[in-house]
Design a protein around this motif. Structure first.
Motif, short mmCIF file in Angstrom:
data_model
loop_
_atom_site.label_atom_id
_atom_site.label_comp_id
_atom_site.label_asym_id
_atom_site.label_seq_id
_atom_site.Cartn_x
_atom_site.Cartn_y
_atom_site.Cartn_z
N LYS A 1 53.19 122.97 70.10
CA LYS A 1 52.69 123.06 68.53
C LYS A 1 52.18 121.32 68.51
O LYS A 1 51.13 121.56 67.64
CB LYS A 1 53.94 122.99 67.88
CG LYS A 1 54.51 124.59 67.55
CD LYS A 1 55.60 124.68 66.74
CE LYS A 1 55.82 126.26 66.54
NZ LYS A 1 56.92 126.39 65.55
N GLU A 2 52.69 120.52 69.19
CA GLU A 2 52.31 119.02 68.65
C GLU A 2 50.90 118.99 69.41
O GLU A 2 49.92 118.52 68.93
CB GLU A 2 52.97 118.32 69.41
CG GLU A 2 54.56 118.09 68.80
CD GLU A 2 55.45 117.29 69.52
OE1 GLU A 2 55.00 116.57 70.59
OE2 GLU A 2 56.29 116.94 69.19
N VAL B 1 47.65 120.82 67.65
CA VAL B 1 47.49 120.36 66.22
C VAL B 1 46.10 120.52 65.84
O VAL B 1 45.66 120.99 64.67
CB VAL B 1 47.98 119.27 65.75
CG1 VAL B 1 47.30 118.00 66.54
CG2 VAL B 1 48.32 118.78 64.28
N GLU C 1 43.51 129.06 66.99
CA GLU C 1 44.60 129.19 68.05
C GLU C 1 44.26 130.29 69.19
O GLU C 1 44.51 130.26 70.19
CB GLU C 1 45.91 129.53 67.50
CG GLU C 1 46.31 127.98 66.71
CD GLU C 1 45.72 128.20 65.27
OE1 GLU C 1 46.68 127.27 64.44
OE2 GLU C 1 44.92 128.82 64.92
N LYS D 1 43.54 124.19 64.69
CA LYS D 1 43.93 125.03 63.33
C LYS D 1 42.68 126.10 63.17
O LYS D 1 41.45 125.81 63.26
CB LYS D 1 43.87 124.06 62.39
CG LYS D 1 44.16 124.80 60.99
CD LYS D 1 44.51 123.92 59.76
CE LYS D 1 44.57 124.66 58.34
NZ LYS D 1 45.70 125.50 58.60
#
Length: 298
Positions: A276-277, A280, A286, A283
């Motif tokens: 997830k980090e 980032v 994905e 967006k």
């Protein structure tokens, strides 16, 4: 004979790269690849048009019929619609490519795969079945099981020396017993899930249209995970490959973890929290980021 159909393609498209992706398993039976050309059949009402797709002309895909006689307007429209969806031709990838140039994971991956599209599975039942069949097994065995399922319950369509299979109808699978499917060396649970999904679609309780009417990605995801046998991974796989949600993200996928580990030369696979980090900057891309990273391994 039908005239050749020319379907314009975006600048960010490479037929050979997509054909290479489609060539990854000898167990594929829903389409054939011969001599740099792709052959496929789809159901259109009571008809089963069999057609050839090639990239011999710059700037377009050439679609030719292998059927005798003329396609009517609705058949031609259905074939064009299917090919556009299959190759995701209506999606502008320029923003994805711009984003990827500055991304620490994607910056080296994307240029090697330039022109690759998120090859779709336009039929919801096929996408759900493929997601269920592929749960917790390797890709090669998943393809073997899919071929057995298709050849046991689907229908073969041939013209001359070219043949393809149609995916089984949900109405037919809804009538099967668990034993019919476990005979193919599938688990009892997967057999139950496949029959359950088939019944929902056959009874009109589940459809692509109903899911696309969802107010948001999260609502569509929630509808899918409420179905027995559909967890977050399978739901996001379907949302990504069939429903075309750009933010679908099967973050628990082992292949995604291994791909990131490989690209970043990590000693251990990243955790979902770490992914997830790292993601980032992805967006609304994905799904494409995941698809490109899968291609690193598969």
């Amino acid at each position: 004979m039908n005239a050749t159909i020319r379907i314009p393609v975006p600048a960010e498209f490479n037929f050979a790269v997509n054909l290479d992706y489609l060539s990854r398993s000898p167990d594929e039976s829903l389409y054939r690849i011969r001599g740099g050309k792709l052959y496929k059949t789809i159901p259109v009402g009571t008809l089963t048009p069999l057609f050839e797709v090639c990239g011999d002309e710059p700037g377009c895909l050439l679609v030719s019929s292998l059927d005798e006689g003329q396609w009517d307007a609705s058949t031609k429209e259905a074939v064009i619609r299917y090919v556009r969806d299959w190759f995701d031709l209506d999606n502008d990838l320029e923003p994805f490519y711009t984003m990827s140039r500055e991304d620490p994971i994607l910056s080296d991956v994307v240029p090697r795969l330039y022109g690759l599209r998120n090859m779709g599975i336009p039929d919801l039942f096929e996408a759900l079945c493929w997601g269920i069949i592929g749960q917790q097994i390797n890709l090669a065995f998943a393809y073997t099981l899919k071929r057995r399922f298709v050849e046991a319950f689907g229908r073969q369509v041939g013209r001359g020396d070219v043949d393809c299979w149609l995916f089984p109808d949900p109405e037919q699978v809804a009538e099967l017993t668990v034993e019919d499917i476990t005979a193919l060396k599938m688990t009892t649970k997967k057999a139950e899930y496949l029959i359950g999904v088939a019944r929902l679609i056959a009874e009109g309780q589940l459809s692509k249209e109903l899911l696309l009417e969802s107010s948001s990605f999260r609502e569509a995801e929630k509808k899918l995970v409420a179905i027995r046998g559909i967890g977050p991974w399978t739901a996001n796989y379907v949302l990504m490959r069939c429903l075309r949600y750009p933010n679908a993200f099967p973050i628990d996928d082992v292949g995604l973890h291994n791909a990131i580990k490989s690209v970043l030369h990590m000693e251990q696979k990243p955790t979902p929290a770490r992914i997830k980090e790292l993601a980032v900057g992805w967006k609304n891309w994905e799904a494409y980021s995941t698809f490109y990273l899968w291609r690193v391994l598969y």
